[in-house]
Design an enzyme around this catalytic site. Structure first.
Site, PDB file in Angstrom:
ATOM      1  N   PHE B 113       8.796 -15.470   2.026  1.00 19.14           N
ATOM      2  CA  PHE B 113       9.290 -14.139   2.379  1.00 19.14           C
ATOM      3  C   PHE B 113       9.311 -13.285   1.108  1.00 19.14           C
ATOM      4  CE2 PHE B 113      12.418 -10.897   3.565  1.00 19.14           C
ATOM      5  CZ  PHE B 113      11.862 -10.485   4.758  1.00 19.14           C
ATOM      6  N   ASP B 184      14.551 -22.194   0.390  1.00 17.24           N
ATOM      7  CA  ASP B 184      15.108 -21.107   1.191  1.00 17.24           C
ATOM      8  C   ASP B 184      15.141 -21.580   2.644  1.00 17.24           C
ATOM      9  OD1 ASP B 184      15.518 -18.873   2.797  1.00 17.24           O
ATOM     10  OD2 ASP B 184      14.369 -17.527   1.502  1.00 17.24           O
ATOM     11  N   TYR B 209      22.482 -14.474   9.573  1.00 17.25           N
ATOM     12  CA  TYR B 209      22.384 -13.517  10.681  1.00 17.25           C
ATOM     13  C   TYR B 209      21.243 -13.828  11.634  1.00 17.25           C
ATOM     14  CZ  TYR B 209      19.379 -11.264   7.144  1.00 17.25           C
ATOM     15  OH  TYR B 209      18.450 -11.005   6.173  1.00 17.25           O
ATOM     16  N   LYS B 210      20.482 -14.882  11.335  1.00 19.04           N
ATOM     17  CA  LYS B 210      19.413 -15.278  12.235  1.00 19.04           C
ATOM     18  C   LYS B 210      19.958 -16.317  13.228  1.00 19.04           C
ATOM     19  CE  LYS B 210      15.923 -14.454   8.647  1.00 19.04           C
ATOM     20  NZ  LYS B 210      15.162 -13.337   9.246  1.00 19.04           N
ATOM     21  N   ARG B 356       5.469 -12.576  17.101  1.00 17.28           N
ATOM     22  CA  ARG B 356       6.333 -13.694  16.747  1.00 17.28           C
ATOM     23  C   ARG B 356       7.463 -13.792  17.757  1.00 17.28           C
ATOM     24  NH1 ARG B 356       9.870 -13.559  11.119  1.00 17.28           N
ATOM     25  NH2 ARG B 356      11.110 -12.166  12.390  1.00 17.28           N
TER      26      ARG B 356
END
Lengths: 397, 397
Positions: B113, B184, B209-210, B356
């Site tokens: 990312f 990560d 938050y995912k 996605r």
């Protein structure tokens, strides 16, 4: 001040409590819970990922930054919210050091809040052995300015004593020597008028959970003077400071203006809480706050000095040299503050011997000051602080 | 999976929406609003500054860290919450680089990312011209490991394709060459079992938050292996990572263990929201989640491949090599996703051509997958994506 009876009604203060610690954690606006609940339920719950656009979440850090900017004399588009004050200090010092290549010293004073010194020191250690944080007494700052100093980093209002630096004069003198200035406004924003643009400030940082009433852990802010915004390299080069975060480029390209000081995903719930208190601040003239704050502080000093002769004023006597708090020194300061807290007058203690009272006209009035003076008088006259349980230092803040 | 009917009832999903973007922003637990409201009203409102002790705010970053630690195989006392993922990446890379003096290269892959690469690059620029972030193709990471590399920084699950790195094997190979590893877990925590201790991981970071459903801007976490905790120097040396934050010493002295990775004041409202979702996670076995997630992903792949022949699977076909998302590539991916969103099936688009879909068994079941497949079939068969308004790239996430 009766002028603020209207705003006082907008805050919740527990019954029978006199809260003189709004300089540490501001009181809760009644509107906050509803505002946050709506952000959770109507925005996050119903909009889910589309909230970033539909609810305007992505723009909140700069939208709210401008609202705070009004209170601190910042140009539009020069303040952005995010992270904590510690992180914002790091950002500012890192950018400022790079803008002054060849110089390796960050000058500060030993009355600065420790995290500012710690963060600058941590950065210097990362940058190399030739970088240094130099601290002098607050009164010696002016004399310590010299052409080997890269950055002058000061907190305008001393967290212990409320002593106020002369931002305009020190900025001018520093800049004349090629020094870049960073002002920490933790005890200034919402406490008194600040005029960043008028002082020709370079960088400023601050927090929102004190006088700005955003709640525990509310986000911090950073100000970068418009002339530096496209020059300053963001050392904390996070994706939301990228020129095109959603292009997902492999290489970092700093965003335009203040946007580049964004780092990661903004804390939307804490920002919603901050918005609820900014709805109150938007209605207030900071000069009126200052007038009321000075009156409350003067009333408190006069009352305490008359009734508690063993307490020694640790704040500047001249109102113009002081922020919005009053501190007294006493060897038994810790126990005295515990005795006050036991009687529901909340201030705080700062080592080694300071008891500290913050005055926040938005929700504190003359009646509160009278009440606090009378209880402090009782505590001191009758040695009510002299109990073993008040001398155990267990409080963390 | 019907096993998760109970947890599905604990989340709010808007009526008629099929939400396959929980890998970007997780759904809202019903309990969150009440939990946060109580934190605001009963804690902040009534306790004010004393909440730091009385409501246990000060301990929340480590208390919650341990609860997340259970999901990622971390030893007790080795995870702490705070800041954003970008900041936590910076902390980890800074500590790791210093633990490997003499080496100057951070190795990553070009599927990482971007913010991880940006933050490491920003740090390298601060540290000096001889430091470097080197990126290779994800498949080339193993071959690129060498003794000049200080730090291997990888995201376990690729945010675009869901491709999964072999954490245990890469960690072992890296460590054999004296390289320190940083994982990560943004797309791993709550998505599949992670075994940090079993992999002998050095550092890990992640967001909440995912899959962990803490809400927009929820705090990040950092893991430091117990063997490194008292060695790692915190480059972001904030006061709450100090050994005695309330002594207000002028010099920084890192706290014991994971405490030193704290920086500034923790975001109490966002942490309260996270606690509400951890109350659900505490009841769940992450291995059951993985089983259900694989079943949902397989069902989706089979359905899409049968009904949408022009969509090319961009995720690994083998479930063991994949996280909890499925991606397809199509030159008109952006418009296709817009057409899906218009029909209330929410996934997202990642440049240049990836659509996605995230599968979160806590609140997504086989019926949702069937529904999404059938709408995607309709969009593709009837070219419903081929409208000018779907081709304007205005969405920020």
């Amino acid at each position: 001040m009766s002028d603020f009876a209207k705003t006082k009604a907008m805050f919740h203060i527990p019954e029978d409590m006199i809260y003189l610690d709004g300089n540490s954690l501001g009181a809760m606006p009644w509107a906050t819970a509803v505002k946050v609940e709506r952000t959770i339920t109507d925005e996050w719950g119903d909009m889910l990922i589309t909230g970033w656009n539909k609810a305007g979440w992505m723009a909140k850090p700069t939208d709210i930054g401008d609202r705070i900017g009004r209170l601190i004399g910042a140009e539009k588009g020069s303040v952005v919210m995010g992270d904590t004050l510690s992180i914002k200090v790091y950002q500012a010092v890192a950018s400022a050091l790079e803008m002054n290549p060849g110089r390796k010293v960050v000058l500060s004073d030993n009355g600065n809040f420790p995290t500012d010194l710690y963060m600058a020191d941590g950065l210097c250690k990362t940058m190399g052995a030739d970088y240094e944080v130099r601290t002098v007494d607050p009164e010696a700052v002016e004399a310590a300015l010299s052409e080997d100093i890269a950055v002058l980093m000061l907190t305008e209002i001393d967290y212990r004593t409320g002593r106020k630096h002369d931002m305009k004069a020190l900025t001018e003198k520093a800049q004349a020597l090629g020094i870049i200035t960073i002002w920490d406004l933790a005890h200034s924003a919402g406490a008194l008028p600040v005029d960043l643009a008028g002082c020709n400030a370079d960088f400023a940082v601050g927090c929102t959970y004190k006088y700005l009433n955003s709640g525990p852990g509310g986000p911090a802010f950073i100000y970068v003077a418009p002339r530096h915004q496209d020059v300053a390299r963001p050392a904390l080069s996070g994706w939301l400071g990228h020129d095109a975060p959603f292009a997902f480029d492999l290489d970092y390209r700093p965003g335009a203006g203040i946007e580049r000081m964004r780092v990661g995903t903004p804390p939307i719930l804490q920002l919603a809480a901050l918005e609820a208190s900014m709805d109150i601040w938007d209605q207030v003239d900071i000069h009126d706050i200052r007038k009321a704050s000075i009156a409350l502080c003067e009333q408190f000093i006069a009352g305490v000095e008359e009734s508690c002769p063993t307490l020694k004023l640790a704040s500047p006597r001249n109102a113009d040299d002081r922020g919005s708090q009053v501190s007294f020194a006493h060897p038994e300061g810790y126990a005295i503050m515990q005795a006050m807290i036991a009687r529901n007058v909340i201030g705080d203690f700062r080592a080694p011997d300071i008891i500290r009272f913050g005055f926040t006209p938005l929700y504190i009035d003359e009646g509160d000051v009278d009440g606090a003076v009378s209880i402090l008088k009782d505590v001191m006259e009758n040695d009510l602080w002299d109990k073993p349980e008040y001398k155990i230092k267990s409080r963390v803040t």
